[in-house]
Design a protein around this motif. Structure first.
Motif, PDB file in Angstrom:
ATOM      1  N   GLU A 193       0.834  -1.206   0.000  1.00 33.03           N
ATOM      2  CA  GLU A 193       0.000   0.000   0.000  1.00 33.03           C
ATOM      3  C   GLU A 193       0.867   1.255   0.000  1.00 33.03           C
ATOM      4  OE1 GLU A 193      -0.430  -2.604   1.861  1.00 33.03           O
ATOM      5  OE2 GLU A 193      -2.476  -3.336   1.528  1.00 33.03           O
ATOM      6  N   ALA A 194       1.956   1.207   0.783  1.00 36.65           N
ATOM      7  CA  ALA A 194       2.868   2.357   0.842  1.00 36.65           C
ATOM      8  C   ALA A 194       3.498   2.621  -0.518  1.00 36.65           C
ATOM      9  CB  ALA A 194       3.955   2.101   1.882  1.00 36.65           C
ATOM     10  N   GLN A 195       3.936   1.548  -1.170  1.00 37.65           N
ATOM     11  CA  GLN A 195       4.576   1.702  -2.478  1.00 37.65           C
ATOM     12  C   GLN A 195       3.625   2.334  -3.486  1.00 37.65           C
ATOM     13  OE1 GLN A 195       6.998  -1.578  -4.101  1.00 37.65           O
ATOM     14  NE2 GLN A 195       5.781  -1.408  -5.968  1.00 37.65           N
ATOM     15  N   GLU A 196       2.369   1.905  -3.470  1.00 39.59           N
ATOM     16  CA  GLU A 196       1.374   2.447  -4.398  1.00 39.59           C
ATOM     17  C   GLU A 196       1.244   3.964  -4.237  1.00 39.59           C
ATOM     18  OE1 GLU A 196      -3.436   2.074  -5.256  1.00 39.59           O
ATOM     19  OE2 GLU A 196      -2.411   0.531  -4.077  1.00 39.59           O
ATOM     20  N   GLU A 197       1.133   4.430  -2.984  1.00 42.22           N
ATOM     21  CA  GLU A 197       0.982   5.865  -2.743  1.00 42.22           C
ATOM     22  C   GLU A 197       2.263   6.625  -3.080  1.00 42.22           C
ATOM     23  OE1 GLU A 197      -1.811   7.186  -2.207  1.00 42.22           O
ATOM     24  OE2 GLU A 197      -2.962   5.397  -1.711  1.00 42.22           O
ATOM     25  N   TYR A 198       3.409   6.060  -2.730  1.00 43.01           N
ATOM     26  CA  TYR A 198       4.685   6.720  -3.012  1.00 43.01           C
ATOM     27  C   TYR A 198       4.901   6.890  -4.519  1.00 43.01           C
ATOM     28  CZ  TYR A 198       6.559   6.444   1.779  1.00 43.01           C
ATOM     29  OH  TYR A 198       6.799   6.622   3.114  1.00 43.01           O
ATOM     30  N   ILE A 199       4.582   5.849  -5.288  1.00 44.11           N
ATOM     31  CA  ILE A 199       4.787   5.903  -6.744  1.00 44.11           C
ATOM     32  C   ILE A 199       3.913   6.992  -7.364  1.00 44.11           C
ATOM     33  CG2 ILE A 199       4.471   4.650  -8.913  1.00 44.11           C
ATOM     34  CD1 ILE A 199       6.932   3.754  -7.396  1.00 44.11           C
ATOM     35  N   ILE A 200       2.655   7.104  -6.895  1.00 49.14           N
ATOM     36  CA  ILE A 200       1.776   8.164  -7.404  1.00 49.14           C
ATOM     37  C   ILE A 200       2.358   9.530  -7.061  1.00 49.14           C
ATOM     38  CG2 ILE A 200      -0.521   9.224  -7.239  1.00 49.14           C
ATOM     39  CD1 ILE A 200      -1.644   6.422  -6.641  1.00 49.14           C
ATOM     40  N   ALA A 201       2.825   9.682  -5.805  1.00 54.85           N
ATOM     41  CA  ALA A 201       3.438  10.953  -5.380  1.00 54.85           C
ATOM     42  C   ALA A 201       4.650  11.279  -6.251  1.00 54.85           C
ATOM     43  CB  ALA A 201       3.839  10.875  -3.914  1.00 54.85           C
ATOM     44  N   ASP A 202       5.453  10.271  -6.538  1.00 59.49           N
ATOM     45  CA  ASP A 202       6.658  10.464  -7.353  1.00 59.49           C
ATOM     46  C   ASP A 202       6.302  10.977  -8.749  1.00 59.49           C
ATOM     47  OD1 ASP A 202       9.587  10.063  -7.752  1.00 59.49           O
ATOM     48  OD2 ASP A 202       8.893   8.643  -9.253  1.00 59.49           O
ATOM     49  N   SER A 203       5.273  10.390  -9.364  1.00 59.28           N
ATOM     50  CA  SER A 203       4.864  10.821 -10.705  1.00 59.28           C
ATOM     51  C   SER A 203       4.331  12.252 -10.681  1.00 59.28           C
ATOM     52  CB  SER A 203       3.800   9.870 -11.268  1.00 59.28           C
ATOM     53  OG  SER A 203       2.618   9.916 -10.489  1.00 59.28           O
ATOM     54  N   LEU A 204       3.633  12.622  -9.603  1.00 57.79           N
ATOM     55  CA  LEU A 204       3.114  13.995  -9.484  1.00 57.79           C
ATOM     56  C   LEU A 204       4.246  14.993  -9.267  1.00 57.79           C
ATOM     57  CD1 LEU A 204      -0.020  13.274  -7.273  1.00 57.79           C
ATOM     58  CD2 LEU A 204      -0.045  14.086  -9.634  1.00 57.79           C
ATOM     59  N   TRP A 205       5.234  14.611  -8.436  1.00 57.88           N
ATOM     60  CA  TRP A 205       6.384  15.510  -8.243  1.00 57.88           C
ATOM     61  C   TRP A 205       7.143  15.698  -9.550  1.00 57.88           C
ATOM     62  CZ3 TRP A 205       5.526  18.300  -4.470  1.00 57.88           C
ATOM     63  CH2 TRP A 205       5.259  17.863  -3.172  1.00 57.88           C
ATOM     64  N   ASN A 206       7.193  14.680 -10.380  1.00 60.02           N
ATOM     65  CA  ASN A 206       7.876  14.804 -11.669  1.00 60.02           C
ATOM     66  C   ASN A 206       7.243  15.869 -12.544  1.00 60.02           C
ATOM     67  OD1 ASN A 206      10.192  13.032 -12.125  1.00 60.02           O
ATOM     68  ND2 ASN A 206       8.799  11.388 -11.583  1.00 60.02           N
ATOM     69  N   ILE A 207       5.927  16.057 -12.371  1.00 59.08           N
ATOM     70  CA  ILE A 207       5.208  17.066 -13.154  1.00 59.08           C
ATOM     71  C   ILE A 207       5.387  18.452 -12.552  1.00 59.08           C
ATOM     72  CG2 ILE A 207       2.917  17.831 -13.940  1.00 59.08           C
ATOM     73  CD1 ILE A 207       2.084  14.852 -13.876  1.00 59.08           C
ATOM     74  N   SER A 208       5.222  18.560 -11.224  1.00 56.82           N
ATOM     75  CA  SER A 208       5.157  19.896 -10.626  1.00 56.82           C
ATOM     76  C   SER A 208       6.138  20.135  -9.483  1.00 56.82           C
ATOM     77  CB  SER A 208       3.743  20.142 -10.100  1.00 56.82           C
ATOM     78  OG  SER A 208       3.426  19.192  -9.083  1.00 56.82           O
ATOM     79  N   GLY A 209       6.941  19.150  -9.120  1.00 58.69           N
ATOM     80  CA  GLY A 209       7.789  19.296  -7.945  1.00 58.69           C
ATOM     81  C   GLY A 209       9.172  19.809  -8.262  1.00 58.69           C
TER      82      GLY A 209
END
Length: 667
Positions: A193-209
């Motif tokens: 479950e942690a990996q799923e949320e982290y991966i989504i966060a990572d993809s979002l940071w790639n766009i706007s982080g």
């Protein structure tokens, strides 16, 4: 954010401490620099003694920067922001300041009061739509619920905030929420479950982080993968986080990522390499005052030296780890220190102490394992309940949407039919109007042609017929007939010229003109054409100067070129006043031949120019001596030039008149 060690909570107080450190570490990334910058801005505003929305925003940001570190400062700035917002009637500032006040009560361990404040704000935001503020409120609410071990409400608030952030394109906010939720799962051993949320966060940071956000998330993914046993994934994300951190100056996170790398090599049983990376981490850590990170570094040194069977080197780290763990009451590290102390006493042969440490280790392990299982079960149940609720809502929405789609299909179909009918009616009206317009133009053209035939052609032919009849009846003598011959010749030439124009125009309307180019000397054609119009030029005392000398060879249809020159020279004579001049010249390059026919006539205004080449409607104006024309000449010239891949251009001739420029390409 807590990211580099794996401890487990056994009570509400423990969970509270963990989450405090978790969120505090996240804000620590650039907190000091940000706070200094905000303080400087605040000082400038204070000197001006003017309260603005920007001033309130700085106060709220300052309040937020003290979250989890200094509750009193948090409340001080939140109160100031609230009072200032109320004085200048700034709704957004008032809401954010109220959220910060709720955060204060949450931080000092009064979740009930915090929840009362949050609920009051939520009611106001339900009336006024402010998605960004609502997401900020839900973030604080979810944290407060987790502090109070109300896991279901914590999840509900987190996912509601994520949903709002996603719907309003708040990518950075969604990334933070996903990241935080990933930590909650990881801290309870729910690695998938942690990996799923982290991966989504990572993809979002790639766009706007920025690189710092990306580095932290990638470091978290690596740590989670290590605990999950996925060393391949851990290696990939460790390398990525190190690459990103190289672009920053954040010593704390560089130290932490080096320590994750050391843990990777421990898992690979490469203890010398692990020791090298932990030493790098520790050398940076010594520049920072952070007891918890020191605790982790000591634990890792102990593990490495124990595995290398170097107990004497391990001992000072084990003792220091145990001391720090007891000081901050970290159960996981206390348990681990018992394990290492037991190993030391075993090597020393002190069985009494060894058994004491073993019992302490076993007792604490049992408590932590039981508490961990209970918490894991709570989290999984809360997640399942949330997913069931979301599925129920989704199915209901899909049912409503399906019904609405059916209605919409009928409405859309009816609208399409109505639209098609309307378009057909409009198109029919447009076609009818266009047909009527063309019919009028055709009738007008027909009338003009009949007028030309009835007057411009019939008159000279009738004159010729009458002269021939007079000559036949001997009403005029041969001598008189000879004297009239030039006039007769001119009438015949004009009639032939006009008739040719009509025929070529008719052919162009039926797309029947074909070019048959051949090599020819334009000098001779120009000379012959000038001779044809010599009488007309003489009548107006117009000088025609032929500047084309020698041979000027072009590849062109001979008959077409004659018609073009006749029309252009005829036009030049027609629109040049008495005593004027016409000049004809040419210039050749390797690419083309340019022929200019320039006059000192009345020129062409913009309005007339736009009508000259309209094939659908003949346009004619009278000459300087009221000479008539058919209005076909220039259109025929342009058509014939196009058939021969050539161009016609009109420019003003200084100081008066016009220049007609023919450009013929060379083959």
């Amino acid at each position: 954010m807590i990211l580099l060690f794996d401890f487990y909570s056994i009570a509400k107080k423990r969970l509270f401490f963990i989450l405090i450190f978790f969120f505090w570490s996240f804000h620590l990334i650039s907190q000091t620099n940000t706070r200094d910058s905000l303080q400087l801005k605040l000082k400038l505003f204070s000197e001006s003694a003017v309260e603005t929305t920007e001033y309130v925003s700085i106060l709220n940001k300052l309040a937020h920067s003290y979250r989890f570190t200094n509750p009193d400062s948090l409340k001080f700035y939140a109160d100031k922001a609230l009072n200032s917002s109320q004085r200048i009637s700034y709704f957004d500032g008032e809401i954010e300041a109220s959220i910060r006040q709720g955060d204060y009560y949450s931080d000092v361990g009064n979740p009930k009061k915090a929840n009362e404040v949050y609920k009051s704000i939520q009611n106001q935001l339900l009336i006024n739509e402010h998605p960004k503020l609502l997401v900020e409120l839900l973030k604080s609410m979810s944290l407060n619920y987790f502090f109070n071990e109300d896991i279901k409400k914590g999840f509900d608030s987190s996912y509601e905030a994520i949903s709002i952030a996603k719907n309003n394109n708040l990518k950075r906010t969604e990334a933070t929420l996903r990241h935080n939720l990933g930590y909650v799962y990881w801290s309870n051993n729910l690695y998938d479950e942690a990996q799923e949320e982290y991966i989504i966060a990572d993809s979002l940071w790639n766009i706007s982080g920025d690189p710092m956000d990306l580095a932290i998330t990638k470091s978290n993914i690596a740590l989670n993968a290590l605990d999950k046993g996925d060393l391949k994934m851990a290696r990939v994300y460790i390398d990525k986080s190190i690459d990103f951190l190289a672009k920053t100056q954040n010593l704390l996170w560089i130290s932490r990522t080096y320590r994750v790398n050391a843990r990777y090599f421990v898992a690979k049983s490469m203890f010398d390499t692990a020791l090298s990376w932990n030493l790098k981490s520790d050398s940076i850590l010594r520049l920072i005052d952070n007891p918890r990170d020191e605790l982790q570094a000591n634990e890792l040194f102990s593990k490495i030296y124990i595995n290398k069977n170097e107990l004497k080197k391990a001992e000072p780290y084990i003792v220091e780890m145990h001391s720090l763990a007891e000081k901050i009451n970290d159960q996981r590290f206390i348990k681990q220190s018992y394990f290492y102390l037991k190993e030391l006493e075993f090597q020393r042969g002190n069985l009494v102490k060894m058994i004491t440490y073993q019992r302490a280790f076993d007792s604490l392990s049992l408590k932590i394992d039981e508490a961990g299982k209970i918490n894991n079960l709570k989290f999984l149940r809360a997640k399942q309940q949330f997913e069931k609720e979301q599925l129920r809502i989704k199915l209901e929405n899909e049912k409503k949407l399906s019904q609405q789609k059916s209605v919409n299909r009928v409405i859309v179909f009816a609208l399409i039919i109505s639209l098609i009918i309307t378009m057909l009616i409009r198109q029919n009206n447009r076609n009818q109007k266009e047909a009527n317009r063309k019919l009028k133009e055709i009738n007008s053209t027909k009338d003009r042609i009949f007028s030309i035939i009835g007057h411009d052609l019939k008159t000279p032919l009738n004159t010729l017929k009458e002269l021939l009849e007079l000559f036949k009846d001997k009403a005029i003598s041969p001598k008189e007939m000879i004297a009239l011959t030039p006039r007769i010749q001119n009438n015949v030439d004009y009639s032939t010229f006009t008739l040719n124009n009509l025929l070529y125009w008719a052919q162009s309307q039926m797309d029947g003109i074909r070019a048959d180019p051949s090599k020819m000397n334009i000098t001779k054609i120009v000379t012959d054409t000038i001779a044809v119009f010599s009488n007309e030029a003489l009548k107006k005392n117009i000088q025609i100067r032929n500047r084309i000398t020698g041979e000027s060879i072009v590849d062109f249809d001979c008959e077409h070129l004659r018609i073009i020159f006749r029309n252009l020279i005829s036009n030049a004579i027609k629109f040049t006043p008495d005593n004027g001049e016409i000049e004809i010249c040419s210039h050749s390059t390797s690419l083309h031949t340019t022929i200019k026919i320039c006059d000192t006539g009345i020129g062409i205004d913009e309005n007339t120019y736009s009508k000259l080449f309209n094939q659908d409607k003949m346009y004619s104006t009278k000459g300087t001596n009221n000479e008539k024309g058919t209005g076909l000449g220039l259109s025929i010239c342009k058509e014939l030039l196009q058939k021969n891949n050539s161009l016609l251009k009109i420019e003003p001739n200084s100081p008066d008149g016009s220049c007609f420029i023919i450009t013929i390409p060379k083959t």
